[in-house]
Design an enzyme around this catalytic site. Structure first.
Site, PDB file in Angstrom:
ATOM      1  CE  LYS A 151     -29.516   5.066 -32.995  1.00  0.00           C
ATOM      2  NZ  LYS A 151     -30.363   4.618 -31.931  1.00  0.00           N
ATOM      3  CG  ASP A 181     -32.885   1.127 -32.807  1.00  0.00           C
ATOM      4  OD1 ASP A 181     -33.970   0.505 -32.709  1.00  0.00           O
ATOM      5  OD2 ASP A 181     -31.560   1.665 -32.328  1.00  0.00           O
ATOM      6  CD  GLU A 207     -30.554  -2.228 -32.294  1.00  0.00           C
ATOM      7  OE1 GLU A 207     -30.945  -0.903 -31.108  1.00  0.00           O
ATOM      8  OE2 GLU A 207     -30.236  -2.385 -33.039  1.00  0.00           O
ATOM      9  CG  ASP A 232     -30.925  -1.386 -27.143  1.00  0.00           C
ATOM     10  OD1 ASP A 232     -30.214  -2.171 -26.370  1.00  0.00           O
ATOM     11  OD2 ASP A 232     -30.452  -0.505 -27.594  1.00  0.00           O
ATOM     12  CE  LYS A 259     -27.009   0.996 -27.663  1.00  0.00           C
ATOM     13  NZ  LYS A 259     -27.849  -0.657 -27.791  1.00  0.00           N
TER      14      LYS A 259
END
Length: 343
Positions: A151, A181, A207, A232, A259
């Site tokens: 991240k 991400d 992402e 996402d 998700k």
């Protein structure tokens, strides 16, 4: 026999604060729906992410709406997907509870749920200081992860770039797959330059480089980027199949990341996978900081969706985040998640 639903709540506590570009999580609140037919019961987790989920309502509003939707299910005996599409975390919890009621521990009958094969997962490196992220990277590599998800967007970009460079200096792409991400941390004006700098280091994908709801800008980035882009947050709130098809047709990402708690429950994620596959767009499934109840359901759903063996690492490593998680028959061996149930 008529099925009844009981709702309970629980707050989980992170072992270490979970830092994202949207803030820091120290606790995680979930609602649990238990469906019973008088003889059997099934449990599912409803876990909206504050500030992110399209159904992340204030506590009392969420509880009231969840109760009303469960009352509707009790009266009608089935899920009204038309009504529940805008509330993916509630839908996912109810879907899970029904599968558990009907099928027992083995929500889907797959080699994963039978304990015969595991699912490869990525090792997630949470945002932090340079030194913290470097230490976490070393720990994940020592644990045997072959795919790391980093991240970025919380510290200085040059230091993040240096961290990526360090990983690549030690581990070539055939040894470590790197996913990034950004959680929408880049502005559109700076994004392409940063993507070009990152592309030196054989990145699998990045992402959500810019914030969601900029379809034109995201489409341009997907056309021009030297790195494959994955969506996402962009998928949140896009609930109807025709809207999903339209968005993917405009943006044309390399991947979408799904998700169930955020992107339409199991039914909605299944639609995303089918539509994306028809356009040549790849996908993988991740959990969303649920407890082990939600993680178990997401993992079994991933095995059912992609078939076994699952070749692409999934994002299913949240079961070790909490000090007070719920015990479930999940075991992480190296970079592979296994189901070790009693069936």
């Amino acid at each position: 026999m008529k099925r009844k639903i009981t709702i309970s709540e629980r707050t989980f506590h992170f072992k270490q604060p979970a830092t994202t570009s949207r803030g820091v999580y120290t606790t995680r609140h979930s609602w649990f729906v238990e469906v019973s037919d008088g003889m059997r019961r099934g449990i599912g987790e409803c876990a909206p992410l504050p500030g992110l989920s399209c159904d992340a309502l204030p506590h009392d509003e969420y509880a009231k709406l969840l109760g009303a939707l469960c009352d509707k299910f009790e009266q009608e005996g089935e899920i009204d997907y038309g009504v529940m599409r805008p509330y993916p975390s509630m839908l996912f919890g109810l879907e899970t509870a029904l599968l558990h009621l009907q099928n027992g521990e083995r929500l889907f009958d797959t080699p994963f749920s039978r304990g015969e094969q595991g699912i490869p997962i990525n090792g997630l490196l949470w945002m932090g200081s340079y030194e913290e992220m470097l230490g976490r990277m070393e720990e994940k590599i020592e644990q045997g992860f072959g795919c790391l998800k980093l991240k970025i967007g919380a510290i200085d970009f040059d230091r993040e770039l240096d961290l990526v460079k360090r990983i690549r200096e030690r581990f070539p792409p055939h040894e470590i797959e790197l996913r990034l991400d950004a959680n929408g941390a880049f502005t559109f004006d700076e994004a392409l330059h940063k993507l070009e700098l990152l592309s030196q280091y054989a990145i699998h994908s990045i992402e959500q480089p810019i914030k969601a709801r900029q379809w034109g800008n995201m489409a341009e980035l997907c056309r021009e980027s030297p790195l494959p882009i994955a969506l996402d947050e962009e998928l949140i709130g896009v609930n109807l199949p025709e809207m999903k098809r339209q968005m993917l047709n405009i943006i044309r990402p390399a991947y979408i990341i799904l998700k169930p708690s955020l992107h339409g429950g199991m039914k909605g994620c299944g639609e995303w996978v089918d539509i994306a596959r028809g356009m040549g767009i790849g996908s993988w499934i991740t959990s969303a900081l649920e407890s082990n109840v939600g993680l178990n359901a997401v993992a079994q759903f991933a095995a059912q969706t992609y078939g076994m063996p699952v070749s692409m690492p999934q994002g299913l490593g949240t079961g070790q985040l909490f000090t007070d998680n719920i015990d479930m028959p999940l075991e992480l061996c190296g970079d592979t998640l296994w189901y070790c149930g009693s069936l």
